[in-house]
Design a protein around this motif. Sequence first.
Motif, mmCIF file in Angstrom:
data_model
loop_
_atom_site.group_PDB
_atom_site.id
_atom_site.type_symbol
_atom_site.label_atom_id
_atom_site.label_comp_id
_atom_site.label_asym_id
_atom_site.label_seq_id
_atom_site.Cartn_x
_atom_site.Cartn_y
_atom_site.Cartn_z
ATOM 1 N N GLU A 63 0.861 -1.185 0.000
ATOM 2 C CA GLU A 63 0.000 0.000 0.000
ATOM 3 C C GLU A 63 0.902 1.241 0.000
ATOM 4 O O GLU A 63 1.116 1.887 1.021
ATOM 5 C CB GLU A 63 -0.914 -0.016 1.232
ATOM 6 C CG GLU A 63 -1.884 -1.167 1.237
ATOM 7 C CD GLU A 63 -2.680 -1.279 2.519
ATOM 8 O OE1 GLU A 63 -2.375 -0.570 3.508
ATOM 9 O OE2 GLU A 63 -3.629 -2.089 2.544
ATOM 10 N N TRP A 64 1.426 1.563 -1.176
ATOM 11 C CA TRP A 64 2.468 2.581 -1.289
ATOM 12 C C TRP A 64 1.950 3.978 -0.976
ATOM 13 O O TRP A 64 2.666 4.779 -0.375
ATOM 14 C CB TRP A 64 3.108 2.520 -2.669
ATOM 15 C CG TRP A 64 3.560 1.132 -3.014
ATOM 16 C CD1 TRP A 64 3.165 0.397 -4.077
ATOM 17 C CD2 TRP A 64 4.461 0.290 -2.270
ATOM 18 N NE1 TRP A 64 3.769 -0.840 -4.043
ATOM 19 C CE2 TRP A 64 4.568 -0.933 -2.957
ATOM 20 C CE3 TRP A 64 5.192 0.453 -1.093
ATOM 21 C CZ2 TRP A 64 5.372 -1.981 -2.510
ATOM 22 C CZ3 TRP A 64 5.987 -0.599 -0.643
ATOM 23 C CH2 TRP A 64 6.079 -1.792 -1.351
ATOM 24 N N ASP A 65 0.732 4.287 -1.360
ATOM 25 C CA ASP A 65 0.166 5.606 -1.039
ATOM 26 C C ASP A 65 0.009 5.763 0.475
ATOM 27 O O ASP A 65 0.303 6.814 1.030
ATOM 28 C CB ASP A 65 -1.176 5.818 -1.734
ATOM 29 C CG ASP A 65 -1.047 5.947 -3.239
ATOM 30 O OD1 ASP A 65 0.056 6.317 -3.706
ATOM 31 O OD2 ASP A 65 -2.032 5.684 -3.952
ATOM 32 N N ARG A 66 -0.460 4.716 1.123
ATOM 33 C CA ARG A 66 -0.618 4.740 2.586
ATOM 34 C C ARG A 66 0.745 4.893 3.258
ATOM 35 O O ARG A 66 0.889 5.647 4.224
ATOM 36 C CB ARG A 66 -1.312 3.454 3.051
ATOM 37 C CG ARG A 66 -1.468 3.345 4.536
ATOM 38 C CD ARG A 66 -2.579 4.247 5.038
ATOM 39 N NE ARG A 66 -2.740 4.060 6.466
ATOM 40 C CZ ARG A 66 -2.883 5.045 7.332
ATOM 41 N NH1 ARG A 66 -2.945 6.287 6.916
ATOM 42 N NH2 ARG A 66 -2.991 4.807 8.603
ATOM 43 N N LEU A 67 1.738 4.206 2.736
ATOM 44 C CA LEU A 67 3.093 4.309 3.269
ATOM 45 C C LEU A 67 3.577 5.755 3.213
ATOM 46 O O LEU A 67 4.137 6.277 4.178
ATOM 47 C CB LEU A 67 4.043 3.395 2.488
ATOM 48 C CG LEU A 67 5.514 3.409 2.905
ATOM 49 C CD1 LEU A 67 5.690 2.896 4.326
ATOM 50 C CD2 LEU A 67 6.332 2.580 1.928
ATOM 51 N N GLU A 68 3.316 6.410 2.106
ATOM 52 C CA GLU A 68 3.725 7.802 1.936
ATOM 53 C C GLU A 68 2.999 8.713 2.927
ATOM 54 O O GLU A 68 3.607 9.610 3.518
ATOM 55 C CB GLU A 68 3.455 8.251 0.502
ATOM 56 C CG GLU A 68 3.987 9.622 0.184
ATOM 57 C CD GLU A 68 3.774 10.008 -1.259
ATOM 58 O OE1 GLU A 68 4.083 11.170 -1.583
ATOM 59 O OE2 GLU A 68 3.297 9.198 -2.068
ATOM 60 N N GLU A 69 1.713 8.484 3.133
ATOM 61 C CA GLU A 69 0.945 9.277 4.104
ATOM 62 C C GLU A 69 1.522 9.124 5.510
ATOM 63 O O GLU A 69 1.677 10.109 6.246
ATOM 64 C CB GLU A 69 -0.515 8.828 4.125
ATOM 65 C CG GLU A 69 -1.307 9.155 2.893
ATOM 66 C CD GLU A 69 -2.668 8.454 2.900
ATOM 67 O OE1 GLU A 69 -3.092 7.942 3.959
ATOM 68 O OE2 GLU A 69 -3.302 8.427 1.832
#
Length: 108
Positions: free
Chosen positions: A28-34
């Motif tokens: 979950e790359w977007d979540r990781l960035e958040e």
Amino acid sequence: MTNQEVLSVYGEMARLSASMLRAAQAAEWDRLEELEAGVSAQVSRLRGNEDAVVLDSAERAQKLAMIKQILDDDHQIRDLTMPWMAELSKLISSTGTERRLANAYGGV
């Protein structure tokens, strides 16, 4: 900043890093960035405010344990993201090569 506030910030960073690891494990790359942005915000809270705080030995041990956990999570996250980033880099490079070939040979 008080001792308890410092420990609270480190605790929040540890909680966020554990969540980052779960996000990386699930790709979950977007979540990781958040979540990474949340860690950065906590680091900003500490910057310049932590120096005046003197922790007793138990508090230092607690802080050290949280830092070790954060570093362990970070290591595991890097192990999970590096192959993905290498693949992404290959895709970007491949796309660039395809575009250059298409431009050179008239958009086949």
